[in-house]
Write a protein that holds these residues in place. Structure first.
Motif, PDB file in Angstrom:
ATOM      1  N   LYS A   2      20.415   0.981   6.131  1.00  0.00           N
ATOM      2  CA  LYS A   2      21.338   1.985   6.610  1.00  0.00           C
ATOM      3  C   LYS A   2      20.630   3.317   6.792  1.00  0.00           C
ATOM      4  O   LYS A   2      19.691   3.658   6.077  1.00  0.00           O
ATOM      5  CB  LYS A   2      22.519   2.136   5.655  1.00  0.00           C
ATOM      6  CG  LYS A   2      23.315   0.827   5.573  1.00  0.00           C
ATOM      7  CD  LYS A   2      24.438   0.927   4.617  1.00  0.00           C
ATOM      8  CE  LYS A   2      25.169  -0.436   4.582  1.00  0.00           C
ATOM      9  NZ  LYS A   2      26.175  -0.507   3.587  1.00  0.00           N
ATOM     10  N   SER A   3      21.125   4.130   7.747  1.00  0.00           N
ATOM     11  CA  SER A   3      20.480   5.381   8.032  1.00  0.00           C
ATOM     12  C   SER A   3      20.610   6.366   6.894  1.00  0.00           C
ATOM     13  O   SER A   3      19.775   7.240   6.710  1.00  0.00           O
ATOM     14  CB  SER A   3      21.076   5.974   9.321  1.00  0.00           C
ATOM     15  OG  SER A   3      22.471   6.119   9.156  1.00  0.00           O
ATOM     16  N   LEU A   4      21.657   6.287   6.091  1.00  0.00           N
ATOM     17  CA  LEU A   4      21.866   7.131   4.909  1.00  0.00           C
ATOM     18  C   LEU A   4      22.241   6.244   3.758  1.00  0.00           C
ATOM     19  O   LEU A   4      22.653   5.120   3.941  1.00  0.00           O
ATOM     20  CB  LEU A   4      22.987   8.168   5.176  1.00  0.00           C
ATOM     21  CG  LEU A   4      22.704   9.211   6.279  1.00  0.00           C
ATOM     22  CD1 LEU A   4      23.939  10.026   6.536  1.00  0.00           C
ATOM     23  CD2 LEU A   4      21.529  10.099   5.918  1.00  0.00           C
ATOM     24  N   GLY A   5      22.138   6.752   2.518  1.00  0.00           N
ATOM     25  CA  GLY A   5      22.505   5.946   1.355  1.00  0.00           C
ATOM     26  C   GLY A   5      23.975   5.607   1.381  1.00  0.00           C
ATOM     27  O   GLY A   5      24.826   6.484   1.325  1.00  0.00           O
ATOM     28  N   LEU A   6      24.298   4.322   1.472  1.00  0.00           N
ATOM     29  CA  LEU A   6      25.695   3.890   1.542  1.00  0.00           C
ATOM     30  C   LEU A   6      26.456   4.265   0.288  1.00  0.00           C
ATOM     31  O   LEU A   6      27.588   4.729   0.346  1.00  0.00           O
ATOM     32  CB  LEU A   6      25.755   2.379   1.770  1.00  0.00           C
ATOM     33  CG  LEU A   6      27.143   1.749   1.815  1.00  0.00           C
ATOM     34  CD1 LEU A   6      27.959   2.380   2.924  1.00  0.00           C
ATOM     35  CD2 LEU A   6      27.029   0.253   2.022  1.00  0.00           C
ATOM     36  N   LYS A 130      24.752   2.831   9.788  1.00  0.00           N
ATOM     37  CA  LYS A 130      24.178   1.666  10.457  1.00  0.00           C
ATOM     38  C   LYS A 130      23.566   0.804   9.380  1.00  0.00           C
ATOM     39  O   LYS A 130      22.656   1.251   8.672  1.00  0.00           O
ATOM     40  CB  LYS A 130      23.122   2.097  11.469  1.00  0.00           C
ATOM     41  CG  LYS A 130      22.612   0.969  12.357  1.00  0.00           C
ATOM     42  CD  LYS A 130      21.650   1.520  13.404  1.00  0.00           C
ATOM     43  CE  LYS A 130      21.174   0.420  14.354  1.00  0.00           C
ATOM     44  NZ  LYS A 130      20.248   0.960  15.374  1.00  0.00           N
ATOM     45  N   GLY A 131      24.048  -0.401   9.191  1.00  0.00           N
ATOM     46  CA  GLY A 131      23.567  -1.197   8.064  1.00  0.00           C
ATOM     47  C   GLY A 131      23.886  -2.668   8.211  1.00  0.00           C
ATOM     48  O   GLY A 131      24.113  -3.169   9.315  1.00  0.00           O
ATOM     49  N   TRP A 132      23.898  -3.366   7.082  1.00  0.00           N
ATOM     50  CA  TRP A 132      24.155  -4.804   7.075  1.00  0.00           C
ATOM     51  C   TRP A 132      24.842  -5.192   5.770  1.00  0.00           C
ATOM     52  O   TRP A 132      24.819  -4.458   4.786  1.00  0.00           O
ATOM     53  CB  TRP A 132      22.868  -5.604   7.250  1.00  0.00           C
ATOM     54  CG  TRP A 132      21.778  -5.320   6.249  1.00  0.00           C
ATOM     55  CD1 TRP A 132      20.733  -4.479   6.395  1.00  0.00           C
ATOM     56  CD2 TRP A 132      21.665  -5.871   4.922  1.00  0.00           C
ATOM     57  NE1 TRP A 132      19.960  -4.453   5.272  1.00  0.00           N
ATOM     58  CE2 TRP A 132      20.498  -5.306   4.342  1.00  0.00           C
ATOM     59  CE3 TRP A 132      22.415  -6.776   4.168  1.00  0.00           C
ATOM     60  CZ2 TRP A 132      20.077  -5.620   3.053  1.00  0.00           C
ATOM     61  CZ3 TRP A 132      22.000  -7.084   2.889  1.00  0.00           C
ATOM     62  CH2 TRP A 132      20.849  -6.518   2.342  1.00  0.00           C
ATOM     63  N   GLU A 133      25.439  -6.381   5.780  1.00  0.00           N
ATOM     64  CA  GLU A 133      26.062  -6.977   4.603  1.00  0.00           C
ATOM     65  C   GLU A 133      25.632  -8.439   4.529  1.00  0.00           C
ATOM     66  O   GLU A 133      25.418  -9.091   5.553  1.00  0.00           O
ATOM     67  CB  GLU A 133      27.596  -6.906   4.677  1.00  0.00           C
ATOM     68  CG  GLU A 133      28.171  -5.514   4.596  1.00  0.00           C
ATOM     69  CD  GLU A 133      28.028  -4.920   3.200  1.00  0.00           C
ATOM     70  OE1 GLU A 133      28.440  -5.563   2.225  1.00  0.00           O
ATOM     71  OE2 GLU A 133      27.471  -3.806   3.103  1.00  0.00           O
ATOM     72  N   ALA A 134      25.516  -8.955   3.312  1.00  0.00           N
ATOM     73  CA  ALA A 134      25.222 -10.372   3.091  1.00  0.00           C
ATOM     74  C   ALA A 134      25.976 -10.832   1.854  1.00  0.00           C
ATOM     75  O   ALA A 134      26.316 -10.025   0.982  1.00  0.00           O
ATOM     76  CB  ALA A 134      23.722 -10.612   2.925  1.00  0.00           C
ATOM     77  N   GLN A 151      27.557  -1.169  12.892  1.00  0.00           N
ATOM     78  CA  GLN A 151      27.320   0.259  13.095  1.00  0.00           C
ATOM     79  C   GLN A 151      28.651   0.971  13.246  1.00  0.00           C
ATOM     80  O   GLN A 151      29.578   0.445  13.879  1.00  0.00           O
ATOM     81  CB  GLN A 151      26.450   0.494  14.329  1.00  0.00           C
ATOM     82  CG  GLN A 151      26.090   1.960  14.561  1.00  0.00           C
ATOM     83  CD  GLN A 151      25.110   2.136  15.720  1.00  0.00           C
ATOM     84  OE1 GLN A 151      24.700   1.185  16.348  1.00  0.00           O
ATOM     85  NE2 GLN A 151      24.743   3.371  15.997  1.00  0.00           N
ATOM     86  N   VAL A 152      28.754   2.141  12.637  1.00  0.00           N
ATOM     87  CA  VAL A 152      29.940   2.991  12.752  1.00  0.00           C
ATOM     88  C   VAL A 152      29.503   4.320  13.351  1.00  0.00           C
ATOM     89  O   VAL A 152      28.587   4.976  12.833  1.00  0.00           O
ATOM     90  CB  VAL A 152      30.608   3.217  11.382  1.00  0.00           C
ATOM     91  CG1 VAL A 152      31.715   4.276  11.495  1.00  0.00           C
ATOM     92  CG2 VAL A 152      31.185   1.917  10.843  1.00  0.00           C
ATOM     93  N   GLU A 153      30.124   4.727  14.466  1.00  0.00           N
ATOM     94  CA  GLU A 153      29.880   6.033  15.077  1.00  0.00           C
ATOM     95  C   GLU A 153      31.194   6.800  15.085  1.00  0.00           C
ATOM     96  O   GLU A 153      32.158   6.399  15.737  1.00  0.00           O
ATOM     97  CB  GLU A 153      29.353   5.865  16.502  1.00  0.00           C
ATOM     98  CG  GLU A 153      27.956   5.268  16.579  1.00  0.00           C
ATOM     99  CD  GLU A 153      27.422   5.283  17.998  1.00  0.00           C
ATOM    100  OE1 GLU A 153      26.984   6.350  18.456  1.00  0.00           O
ATOM    101  OE2 GLU A 153      27.460   4.219  18.644  1.00  0.00           O
TER     102      GLU A 153
END
Length: 461
Positions: A2-6, A130-134, A151-153
């Motif tokens: 992710k672009s920033l710490g979630l 912007k990130g991922w989940e598993a 991604q969330v904008e």
């Protein structure tokens, strides 16, 4: 990543926009089905009765969200557990792209046959991410799914038009009803018009019967025509749609068409003998048998089938072009299976299986999993002042055995005990207060070891 710490952004949301984590379990038994999934490794001889587990790639409600925030993004993943009788505990957690993870959740399963468990979570964001989940399953086997990216904008505060720009598309087929020879010269043409209210680049793709067959990007000032064509090889019905991609995504009307190839030869259809796969089990667990068969068609043909396995009846239809495997219901008792295939041909196949469990070896112990988490973290600003380390583990006994166990961290043994179990599992837990912030790990010591190290230091938002 992710672009920033979630974790930092979630904490900033406050109580009203905190992470929503709802775990919903839906169990259903049915035929095995192909899916993109991560599958646990093969069992060792000491864990022959351990259920097989696989995890499909998670599904996200919206891969690319563009709009006002806060917004909630939903994730779900399907876990497949193949039980051979008795009880088992399904333990799982969500892994986040910033390195954090959810708490471990458990679901009790019992019986035999294939079980499908769907678990869900919801995450709420109030700024760009912007990130991922598993999804990671910890027991009865440890397996991690593939990652799903999102991604969330957030458009909050962005300049807007008096009226937001829009784009739309319309499509048609020529001809939409083809009758004749299906040789190289025959073509079905699809055309579409893209219209915009402001000049811009538009990304698009054509979908033919569910598959992407063409894509591109064009500069549209007012309207722009795009298209594609294909050569039919067989009689069939189908559809196509023109999709506009990006933040103004939309679909055209769905275009339907028919093809009748007068020069095609009748399809040749055959069916293999029924394949029987016996899943052995250690008593008192119940063994099971899976049934499958392979259909073959010389060209794309609709084939109907009916499985009869004991009192279970499953019917269906498949478009077959070449080889295709169909799977019937499983059974846990001695008996037979019948497959009836109809369509261009009528074929019946039969198979019989004898099932019996194997005597359990005495005193087999398996360490299933161990997990370590930081709890009761005390912060001073962004500095960790103190934290407790919680260690949880699970082991399973086949047959009857007295097990001397212990849970350890880098500081030494956190707790220990002795239990006599018969074909059962036990979950043990301990919390180490004021744990050292470095060199921590979790270790479960039984006749079979399991260890989780390098868990990382706790953090403060």
């Amino acid at each position: 990543m992710k672009s920033l710490g979630l974790a930092r952004r979630m904490a900033a949301l406050g109580a009203s926009t905190a992470v929503l984590a709802t775990m919903v379990a839906g169990l259903m038994a049915g035929s095995a089905q192909a899916a993109t999934s991560a599958t646990a490794g093969s069992a060792t001889s000491s864990a022959a009765a351990k259920p097989k587990v696989s995890v499909a790639t998670p599904v996200v409600s919206e891969k690319h969200y563009w709009g006002g925030c806060p917004t909630t993004v939903k994730f779900s993943a399907k876990i497949k557990v193949k039980l051979t009788g008795g009880k088992t505990t399904l333990a799982y957690r969500w892994l986040h792209g910033d390195g954090s993870k959810s708490k471990v959740s458990t679901i009790g399963l019992k019986g035999s046959g294939t079980k499908y468990v769907t678990v869900k979570q919801s995450l709420t964001f109030d700024e760009n991410v912007k990130g991922w989940e598993a999804l990671q399953v910890l027991g009865p086997r440890k397996v991690t799914s593939k990652k799903v990216y999102f991604q969330v904008e957030c458009t909050n505060g962005m300049p807007t038009h008096p009226q937001s720009p829009s784009a739309w598309a319309k499509a048609w087929a020529s001809p939409d009803h083809y009758v004749g020879s299906c040789n190289v010269g025959a073509r079905i043409n699809f055309s579409g018009v893209i219209k915009v209210d402001d000049p811009r680049w538009v990304r698009y793709r054509w979908i033919l019967n569910g598959d992407v067959v063409d894509r591109g990007a064009v500069k549209v000032y007012d309207t722009r025509r795009v298209g594609f064509s294909f050569t039919p090889r067989e009689s069939h019905r189908g559809w196509a749609v023109l999709q506009l991609l990006g933040k103004n995504a939309s679909d055209s009307n769905r275009v339907h068409y028919k093809v009748w190839c007068k020069d095609e030869a009748p399809a040749t259809v055959s069916v293999s003998e029924i394949n029987v796969k016996v899943n052995e089990a250690v008593c008192p667990a119940t063994p099971s048998a899976d049934f499958s068969a392979t259909l073959y068609a010389s060209r794309k043909t609709l084939v109907h089938f009916k499985w009869t396995v004991g009192d279970k009846v499953v019917t269906g239809s498949e478009w077959v072009d070449g080889s295709k495997t169909i799977v019937g219901p499983s059974r846990t008792t001695t008996g037979g299976a019948t497959l009836e295939v109809t369509g261009p041909v009528s074929i019946t196949r039969n198979a019989t299986v004898v099932l019996a469990c194997k005597p359990a070896p005495s005193g087999t112990v398996v360490a299933n999993w161990v997990d370590a988490d930081w709890v009761n973290v005390v912060c001073e600003g962004t500095t960790v002042k103190s934290a407790d380390l919680k260690v949880t583990g699970k082991f399973t006994v086949t047959g009857t055995k007295t097990v001397d166990w212990s849970l350890s961290t880098a500081a030494g043994v956190a707790t220990s005990g002795s239990d006599t179990l018969t074909n059962d599992s036990k979950v043990v837990s301990a919390t180490v207060s004021n744990a050292s912030l470095t060199g921590n790990f979790g270790k479960l010591v039984v006749p079979g070891d399991d260890e989780l190290d390098n868990i990382g230091a706790p953090t403060c938002a």
